[in-house]
Design a protein around this motif. Structure first.
Motif, PDB file in Angstrom:
ATOM      1  N   CYS A 123       0.811  -1.226   0.000  1.00  0.00           N
ATOM      2  CA  CYS A 123       0.000   0.000   0.000  1.00  0.00           C
ATOM      3  C   CYS A 123       0.842   1.273   0.000  1.00  0.00           C
ATOM      4  O   CYS A 123       0.430   2.305   0.507  1.00  0.00           O
ATOM      5  N   GLY A 124       2.049   1.209  -0.556  1.00  0.00           N
ATOM      6  CA  GLY A 124       2.870   2.404  -0.717  1.00  0.00           C
ATOM      7  C   GLY A 124       3.999   2.578   0.291  1.00  0.00           C
ATOM      8  O   GLY A 124       4.703   3.580   0.253  1.00  0.00           O
ATOM      9  N   ALA A 125       4.196   1.610   1.182  1.00  0.00           N
ATOM     10  CA  ALA A 125       5.303   1.723   2.138  1.00  0.00           C
ATOM     11  C   ALA A 125       6.656   1.545   1.436  1.00  0.00           C
ATOM     12  O   ALA A 125       7.615   2.254   1.747  1.00  0.00           O
ATOM     13  N   THR A 126       6.731   0.606   0.478  1.00  0.00           N
ATOM     14  CA  THR A 126       7.947   0.417  -0.312  1.00  0.00           C
ATOM     15  C   THR A 126       7.555   0.321  -1.789  1.00  0.00           C
ATOM     16  O   THR A 126       6.478  -0.176  -2.121  1.00  0.00           O
ATOM     17  N   TRP A 127       8.452   0.802  -2.661  1.00  0.00           N
ATOM     18  CA  TRP A 127       8.178   0.845  -4.098  1.00  0.00           C
ATOM     19  C   TRP A 127       9.288   0.143  -4.863  1.00  0.00           C
ATOM     20  O   TRP A 127      10.452   0.239  -4.490  1.00  0.00           O
ATOM     21  N   PHE A 128       8.912  -0.540  -5.969  1.00  0.00           N
ATOM     22  CA  PHE A 128       9.863  -1.207  -6.846  1.00  0.00           C
ATOM     23  C   PHE A 128       9.633  -0.733  -8.277  1.00  0.00           C
ATOM     24  O   PHE A 128       8.496  -0.747  -8.754  1.00  0.00           O
ATOM     25  N   GLN A 129      10.716  -0.309  -8.933  1.00  0.00           N
ATOM     26  CA  GLN A 129      10.590   0.200 -10.302  1.00  0.00           C
ATOM     27  C   GLN A 129      10.273  -0.934 -11.258  1.00  0.00           C
ATOM     28  O   GLN A 129      10.919  -1.976 -11.255  1.00  0.00           O
TER      29      GLN A 129
END
Length: 190
Positions: A61-67
């Motif tokens: 839910c947006g705590a960590t992001w992966f390209q």
């Protein structure tokens, strides 16, 4: 002499983000995320094109992001526009992009983020037709066949299914892509 267009700010390195709502993809396989985009730059020298559009995903839910995808240089630019002119794309100035997304059981709050990094020759960026396509899995093995029509569903659509279990009660819930129950909590007998 005054130039016809003056910068209010230095746009180089400025970042804009667009974040989707959370999607429940934990029962979906063969996921392909796609979208259309249009972008204009007034820069004609490839070496000076530093704008980037990065697309990320998050399972928490947006705590960590992966390209997941990067568009830059000529892959991002769909048109050239003079400085000071507001870009409005024509039908032939759009491109299509997509990427595969491998789901896991933790994909019940999946979000996608579009992150644009501009520069002084940047103009408007348009994103349209954002889609998540895949195959929806079903937990209950007692369901033999499901038919949903018309597809895409509109007001007045129909849902038909066949169960291998006769006489059992079951609960039917239909949720939208954000996980909100739009129909349910009714008991039926197979």
């Amino acid at each position: 002499l005054c130039s016809p267009f003056t910068y209010q700010d230095n746009l180089t390195g400025k970042v804009d983000e667009l974040i989707s709502p959370a999607f429940g993809l934990n029962y979906t396989t063969n996921v392909v995320v796609s979208f259309d985009y249009a972008y204009a730059s007034s820069e004609t020298d490839l070496a000076d094109m530093t704008e980037k559009l990065k697309i990320y995903s998050s399972r928490d839910c947006g705590a960590t992001w992966f390209q997941r995808k990067l568009l830059s240089d000529t892959a991002l630019t769909t048109a050239f526009e003079n400085i000071g002119t507001a870009f409005v794309p024509t039908a032939n100035q759009w491109k299509h992009a997509s990427f595969n997304y491998t789901t896991t059981s933790t994909d019940y709050k999946t979000r996608f983020k579009f992150q644009f990094t501009g520069e002084n020759h940047s103009n408007y960026l348009y994103i349209d037709n954002f889609r998540i396509d895949g195959i929806l899995g079903i937990e209950d093995e007692s369901v033999e066949m499901i038919e949903l029509f018309p597809n895409p569903v509109q007001k007045g659509g129909a849902l038909h299914f066949t169960s291998t279990e006769q006489g059992d009660e079951f609960e039917l819930q239909i949720m939208d892509v954000q996980g909100k129950v739009i129909f349910g909590n009714e008991r039926h007998t197979a």
